[in-house]
Design an enzyme around this catalytic site. Sequence first.
Site, PDB file in Angstrom:
ATOM      1  CD  GLU A 182      -2.780   1.155   2.490  1.00  0.00           C
ATOM      2  OE1 GLU A 182      -2.697   0.258   3.349  1.00  0.00           O
ATOM      3  OE2 GLU A 182      -3.511   2.145   2.592  1.00  0.00           O
ATOM      4  NE  ARG A 198       4.014  -8.059  10.328  1.00  0.00           N
ATOM      5  CZ  ARG A 198       3.495  -7.206   9.458  1.00  0.00           C
ATOM      6  NH1 ARG A 198       2.497  -7.555   8.694  1.00  0.00           N
ATOM      7  NH2 ARG A 198       3.970  -5.994   9.367  1.00  0.00           N
ATOM      8  CE  LYS A 236       3.452  -0.053   4.225  1.00  0.00           C
ATOM      9  NZ  LYS A 236       2.374   0.103   3.291  1.00  0.00           N
TER      10      LYS A 236
HETATM   11  P1  ATP Z   1       0.905  -1.214   7.463  1.00  0.00           P
HETATM   12  O1  ATP Z   1       1.528  -1.107   8.830  1.00  0.00           O
HETATM   13  O2  ATP Z   1       0.577   0.123   6.834  1.00  0.00           O
HETATM   14  O3  ATP Z   1      -0.133  -2.279   7.305  1.00  0.00           O
HETATM   15  P2  ATP Z   1       2.763  -3.049   6.325  1.00  0.00           P
HETATM   16  O4  ATP Z   1       4.104  -2.848   6.941  1.00  0.00           O
HETATM   17  O5  ATP Z   1       1.941  -4.194   6.786  1.00  0.00           O
HETATM   18  O6  ATP Z   1       2.074  -1.667   6.502  1.00  0.00           O
HETATM   19  P3  ATP Z   1       1.802  -3.388   3.560  1.00  0.00           P
HETATM   20  O7  ATP Z   1       1.915  -2.362   2.502  1.00  0.00           O
HETATM   21  O8  ATP Z   1       0.494  -3.642   4.181  1.00  0.00           O
HETATM   22  O9  ATP Z   1       2.882  -3.070   4.728  1.00  0.00           O
HETATM   23  O10 ATP Z   1       2.412  -4.743   3.016  1.00  0.00           O
HETATM   24  C1  ATP Z   1       2.770  -5.049   1.664  1.00  0.00           C
HETATM   25  C2  ATP Z   1       3.155  -6.503   1.557  1.00  0.00           C
HETATM   26  O11 ATP Z   1       4.319  -6.759   2.346  1.00  0.00           O
HETATM   27  C3  ATP Z   1       2.069  -7.416   2.071  1.00  0.00           C
HETATM   28  O12 ATP Z   1       1.968  -8.536   1.211  1.00  0.00           O
HETATM   29  C4  ATP Z   1       2.541  -7.802   3.430  1.00  0.00           C
HETATM   30  O13 ATP Z   1       2.030  -9.050   3.801  1.00  0.00           O
HETATM   31  C5  ATP Z   1       4.055  -7.788   3.281  1.00  0.00           C
HETATM   32  N1  ATP Z   1       4.695  -7.463   4.564  1.00  0.00           N
HETATM   33  C6  ATP Z   1       4.505  -6.353   5.304  1.00  0.00           C
HETATM   34  N2  ATP Z   1       5.219  -6.409   6.448  1.00  0.00           N
HETATM   35  C7  ATP Z   1       5.875  -7.587   6.428  1.00  0.00           C
HETATM   36  C8  ATP Z   1       6.778  -8.247   7.327  1.00  0.00           C
HETATM   37  N3  ATP Z   1       7.134  -7.697   8.485  1.00  0.00           N
HETATM   38  N4  ATP Z   1       7.252  -9.466   6.970  1.00  0.00           N
HETATM   39  C9  ATP Z   1       6.903 -10.022   5.791  1.00  0.00           C
HETATM   40  N5  ATP Z   1       6.070  -9.464   4.905  1.00  0.00           N
HETATM   41  C10 ATP Z   1       5.558  -8.261   5.206  1.00  0.00           C
HETATM   42 MG    MG Z   2      -0.218  -4.316   6.363  1.00  0.00          MG
END
Ligand code: ATP
Ligand code: MG
Length: 555
Positions: free
Chosen positions: A32, A256, A266
Site C-alpha cells: 500500500e 511475517r 509501516k
Molecule cells: P501497514 O503497517 O501500513 O499495514 P505493512 O508494513 O503491513 O504496513 P503493507 O503495505 O500492508 O505493509 O504490506 C505489503 C506486503 O508486504 C504485504 O503482502 C505484506 O504481507 C508484506 N509485509 C509487510 N510487512 C511484512 C513483514 N514484516 N514481513 C513479511 N512481509 C511483510
Molecule cells: Mg499491512
Amino acid sequence: MEEKSRDFIREIIDADLASGKHKEITTRFPPEPNGYLHIGHAKSIYTNFGIAEEFAGKCNLRFDDTNPVKEDVEYVDAIKRDVEWLGFKWSDIHFASDYFDRMYLLAEQLITMGLAYVCDLSPEETKTYRGFASKPGKNSPYRNRTVEENLDLFRAMKKGEFPQGSRTLRAKIDMSSPTMCLRDPHMYRILKKDHHRTGNKWCIYPMYDFAHCLEDSTEQITHSLCTLEFEPNRPLYNWYLEKLDIFRSRQIEFARLNLSYTVVSKRYLRKLVEENFVTGWDDPRMPTLSGLKRRGVSPAAIRNFCSVIGLAKRNSTVDIALLENKIREDLNKTAPRVMSVLNPIKLVIENYPADKTEHFDYVVNPEDESAGVRPTPFTRELYIERDDFMEDPPKKFFRMGPGREVRLRYAYLVTCTSVIKDENDNIMEIRCTYDPDTKGGNAPDGRRVRGTLHWVSADHSFPVEVRLYDRLFNKENPMDNEEGEDFTSSINPDSLTVITNCLVENHMKNENPGFICQFERKGYFCIDPDSTPEKMIFNRTITLRDSWKKKKKHK
Ligand code: ATP
Ligand code: MG
C-alpha cells in the site's frame, strides 16, 4: 551464492506445476503506498520475486491503493526505487485503482445475483449486529432489499448522493457463520476524498477483502503470497472469486518477519518520522530499505539475510544480530580499506626528516586480491587514535605507551619517547622515534611488537564528520510495553553520536555519497548524501564485531 531451500510454498508450486493446474506461475508484491518499504517487505519481495524467477514465472508490482486517505505518489516513487535497488524487476506494474471500474461492475454483479446489499446501519450498530465468535450475529434490517432497490441505492452512492459513512455495500453471506469474516462483510464505503490517481472520480472505495482478491484474479496471479494475519480472511477471498466465477488465485500465508530491537510495520515507522524521533524515512537508523541503503547496507546483504531466514508457517522473532552478521560478511568481501582516525592525537617522529614523504603499498582489500594496492603517504607528522595511547598502560594494553614499541601499519616500528601536555595536563602530542630498518613494518632481527596501529599523515588527510549509529531501540521487543507506555519509550538515547574533526586520507575527497569503505579497526562507513565539498559526512554502517553481545554480558 544465495541458497534456495525447499519450503512449503515452493512445495505447493511444485505440485501445482506437476499436476498441470498451472503451466506458468504469477506472483505479485502488493504494497500500500502509504509509507516506505522496510526490511519486512524485503522478505515479501524476496519471496515473491525470487519464486517467480526460480520457476520462470512472472511477478508484478502492484500498488494496493484503495485507501485515498493515507496514500501518496511520494510513496509510489520510493517503493519503485527500493524494489529496483534490492535487485528485482517486475513483469508488470499495476495500480489497484486502475481496476476500480471493473470492481464496481463486479459489485453490481453480486447485487444482481442477490449476494450483496446496501446497508444503512451505523458503524456502531453494525458492530452489535455482528456478534462474537461464540455468539451468532443478527441479520441487518436492510438485508432483504430487492435487487432493484440495491442497484438504485448503490448507483446513488456512487454518484455521491449520500453523506460519508451513511451507507455501505455488504456481501450477503451468513450472519451466524463461525468464520467471522463471512458475517456480511463490507464491500464498499462512502469516502468523499480525492485519490492520488483517480482524482474526484470516486466517492465510494472498495474494502481490502473485496478489492485484493479481485486485483489478484484480474492479473491472473496463481499464488497470492501474504502474511499470516490474512489467514482468517482466506474463506472470504475464496468466496468472492467463487461466486463471481472468475480466475481463482490461491492465497497462501507465511510468517511475517519480526526482528529484535526493531519495529517492522509501516504505521509505527510513520510515527517515528512524523513525531521527529528520526530525521526521515531514510534516517540511517530506520529499518526501511532507504534507511539501510543510506546507512551503507548493500542489497546483496539483505537478500542473503532473507535467504537464511527462509519461510515458515509460524510467527517468530529473528535476532537482529543475524542481519548484522550478513551485513558484515558482505562488506568484508567488498569494502575497500581506508585509514582514518576518529579521535586524533598528533604523533611526531623525531628522527624522521621533515621534508620527506614515503609511499607505502596499502592493501586495498585483503579479501579481494583484484582490489590491488594503493600508495599511502607517510610523513614525520601523523595522527593516531587518542585511545591507542596510554601514559600508564596496564599489562594487557597492546598499543602505545611510554617506551613501548608498536607497528604503524604498513610503515615502521616506532617507540614512544615522550608526550607534550597543555597546562591542564591534557596530552597534546606524542613524540616517538622510528627504526629505519623496519620499513614495511617488520624488524630484520625478528623482534616482535605488541600492537599495530592505524594512522594518517597530517599533511595528507582532511577533517570529516562521522555519525556513529547504534540500534534504534534498546529493548529486544519494542512493542512489548507496560500499560500506558508506547514503543517510543524504548528508543535508545544513544542511537546517534556525531563526532567532528575525524581525519581521513586525502584520496577520499574523490569519493561520492554512497561510497562504502572499512575504516581499519573501526568499522564500515558510508558517505552520506548530506555531504558537501566543504564537509564530508560518514555514516557508520556497522562495527567490525558485535559489541552488543559484550554489553549484555556485562549487565
Ligand atoms: P501497514 O503497517 O501500513 O499495514 P505493512 O508494513 O503491513 O504496513 P503493507 O503495505 O500492508 O505493509 O504490506 C505489503 C506486503 O508486504 C504485504 O503482502 C505484506 O504481507 C508484506 N509485509 C509487510 N510487512 C511484512 C513483514 N514484516 N514481513 C513479511 N512481509 C511483510
Ligand atoms: Mg499491512
